[in-house]
Design a protein around this motif. Structure first.
Motif, mmCIF file in Angstrom:
data_model
loop_
_atom_site.group_PDB
_atom_site.id
_atom_site.type_symbol
_atom_site.label_atom_id
_atom_site.label_comp_id
_atom_site.label_asym_id
_atom_site.label_seq_id
_atom_site.Cartn_x
_atom_site.Cartn_y
_atom_site.Cartn_z
ATOM 1 N N ILE A 33 37.877 34.181 33.173
ATOM 2 C CA ILE A 33 39.030 34.653 33.812
ATOM 3 C C ILE A 33 39.566 36.255 33.836
ATOM 4 O O ILE A 33 39.653 36.313 32.436
ATOM 5 C CB ILE A 33 40.196 33.647 33.134
ATOM 6 C CG1 ILE A 33 39.732 31.986 33.075
ATOM 7 C CG2 ILE A 33 41.737 33.837 33.615
ATOM 8 C CD1 ILE A 33 40.595 31.208 32.250
ATOM 9 N N ASN A 34 39.757 36.512 34.541
ATOM 10 C CA ASN A 34 40.079 38.251 34.681
ATOM 11 C C ASN A 34 41.408 38.364 35.113
ATOM 12 O O ASN A 34 41.701 37.774 36.500
ATOM 13 C CB ASN A 34 39.180 38.751 35.664
ATOM 14 C CG ASN A 34 39.268 40.378 35.260
ATOM 15 O OD1 ASN A 34 39.483 40.685 34.293
ATOM 16 N ND2 ASN A 34 38.938 41.353 36.386
ATOM 17 N N THR A 35 42.281 38.990 34.533
ATOM 18 C CA THR A 35 43.513 39.530 35.142
ATOM 19 C C THR A 35 43.556 41.091 35.271
ATOM 20 O O THR A 35 43.613 41.669 33.989
ATOM 21 C CB THR A 35 44.639 38.920 34.238
ATOM 22 O OG1 THR A 35 44.717 37.577 34.343
ATOM 23 C CG2 THR A 35 46.155 39.400 34.897
ATOM 24 N N LEU A 188 36.320 32.777 47.732
ATOM 25 C CA LEU A 188 37.682 33.087 48.265
ATOM 26 C C LEU A 188 38.524 33.887 47.750
ATOM 27 O O LEU A 188 38.786 33.818 46.465
ATOM 28 C CB LEU A 188 38.184 31.692 48.982
ATOM 29 C CG LEU A 188 37.394 30.907 49.725
ATOM 30 C CD1 LEU A 188 38.136 29.618 49.841
ATOM 31 C CD2 LEU A 188 37.226 31.280 51.092
ATOM 32 N N GLU A 189 39.126 34.902 48.756
ATOM 33 C CA GLU A 189 40.412 35.702 48.009
ATOM 34 C C GLU A 189 41.600 35.108 48.681
ATOM 35 O O GLU A 189 41.731 35.106 50.194
ATOM 36 C CB GLU A 189 39.966 37.129 48.462
ATOM 37 C CG GLU A 189 41.073 38.039 47.685
ATOM 38 C CD GLU A 189 40.854 39.458 48.192
ATOM 39 O OE1 GLU A 189 40.557 40.164 47.325
ATOM 40 O OE2 GLU A 189 40.860 39.661 49.432
ATOM 41 N N GLU A 199 41.320 35.710 43.375
ATOM 42 C CA GLU A 199 39.831 35.274 43.831
ATOM 43 C C GLU A 199 39.001 34.244 43.080
ATOM 44 O O GLU A 199 39.094 34.326 41.885
ATOM 45 C CB GLU A 199 38.947 36.617 43.792
ATOM 46 C CG GLU A 199 37.733 36.607 44.523
ATOM 47 C CD GLU A 199 37.083 37.904 44.088
ATOM 48 O OE1 GLU A 199 37.075 39.161 45.063
ATOM 49 O OE2 GLU A 199 36.155 38.168 43.353
ATOM 50 N N ILE A 200 38.546 33.331 43.712
ATOM 51 C CA ILE A 200 37.904 32.108 42.812
ATOM 52 C C ILE A 200 36.624 31.761 43.678
ATOM 53 O O ILE A 200 36.581 31.853 44.916
ATOM 54 C CB ILE A 200 38.761 30.950 42.969
ATOM 55 C CG1 ILE A 200 38.144 29.783 42.329
ATOM 56 C CG2 ILE A 200 39.258 30.654 44.485
ATOM 57 C CD1 ILE A 200 39.028 28.668 42.023
ATOM 58 N N LEU A 224 42.470 37.362 39.033
ATOM 59 C CA LEU A 224 43.896 37.823 39.380
ATOM 60 C C LEU A 224 43.959 39.032 39.545
ATOM 61 O O LEU A 224 43.912 39.906 38.347
ATOM 62 C CB LEU A 224 44.970 37.032 38.585
ATOM 63 C CG LEU A 224 46.379 37.223 38.644
ATOM 64 C CD1 LEU A 224 46.771 36.882 40.155
ATOM 65 C CD2 LEU A 224 47.150 36.806 37.593
ATOM 66 N N SER A 225 44.493 39.725 40.712
ATOM 67 C CA SER A 225 44.660 41.084 40.930
ATOM 68 C C SER A 225 45.855 41.270 41.173
ATOM 69 O O SER A 225 46.548 40.950 42.292
ATOM 70 C CB SER A 225 43.649 41.428 41.834
ATOM 71 O OG SER A 225 42.360 41.397 41.694
#
Length: 228
Positions: A33-35, A188-189, A199-200, A224-225
């Motif tokens: 999980i990246n933020t 997908l974004e 993006e997942i 999450l960007s």
């Protein structure tokens, strides 16, 4: 004569079976999980990210990464960054390994080819670990492709990227020069407001281990960007 040859043949079969077993990669299911927060003030750009990685069949914390960087926007397509990463590796039994990284990064929006947006990220890392005294040097190259889906999808894009890691030297904490790992992502974004996106998808990582074996990770990746 036939009886006498059975034992050596059986032994050879056992050795061959063991060799095949030892060559099989270690596999794991993980959740990353990246933020990441992106922003800029004039020509000065910055980002800051936090990423917990949960491994061992998505049952325990494997790593956590904190990674801020400050950069300069050369133009709308090219940004240069200097950054730092703090890494806690919880993969060792009863031992948390700490890694500090300095890195330089080039982000380049290459352009659009037949409706597919192509971009590149080149990162050069200098790595220090608590398990040794040497500095490890590593080069990373990420190539990303994004294709907007038809209008009925509400701005969703199909995304694929791959990243190659190459270690440039040996270290006393286990790194060996040469191939380090490769990652490949498909997913997908989705837009979530303004320029921010989530993006997942599925991320596959093939990594060389310290024991010269191969580790294969199957990862559910959520990114999450948040962009200002």
């Amino acid at each position: 004569m036939i009886r006498h040859t059975r034992l050596p043949l059986a032994a050879l079969c056992l050795i061959a079976t063991g060799a095949r077993a030892s060559a099989e990669p270690v596999q794991d299911g993980q959740l990353w999980i990246n933020t990441t927060l992106f922003g800029s003030v004039g020509d000065v750009a910055y980002f800051a990210e936090v990423q917990p990685r949960i491994g061992n069949g998505i049952s325990q914390l494997d790593q956590i990464i904190l990674r801020p960087a400050v950069g300069w926007k050369v133009n709308d397509a090219l940004v240069l960054y200097q950054g730092y990463a703090y890494v806690e590796d919880h993969g060792m039994r009863d031992n948390v390994r700490i890694e500090d990284r300095s890195f330089q990064e080039i982000n380049w929006k290459i352009g659009e080819i037949s409706g597919v947006k192509v971009s590149s990220r080149t990162r050069f890392e200098q790595r220090w670990q608590s398990a040794g005294r040497d500095v490890g040097f590593r080069l990373r190259e990420n190539l990303r492709f994004a294709m907007p889906l038809p209008q009925g999808w509400g701005g969703v894009s199909a995304v694929g990227w791959t990243e190659l890691f190459v270690a440039l030297n040996d270290t006393d904490w286990g790194t060996r020069a040469g191939f380090d790992r490769v990652r490949a992502f498909v997913g997908l974004e989705l837009p979530i407001g303004g320029k921010s996106t989530v993006e997942i998808g599925y991320l596959n990582q093939t990594a060389r281990t310290q024991a010269s074996g191969i580790e294969l990770d199957h990862i559910l990746s959520l990114n999450l960007s948040v962009r200002y």
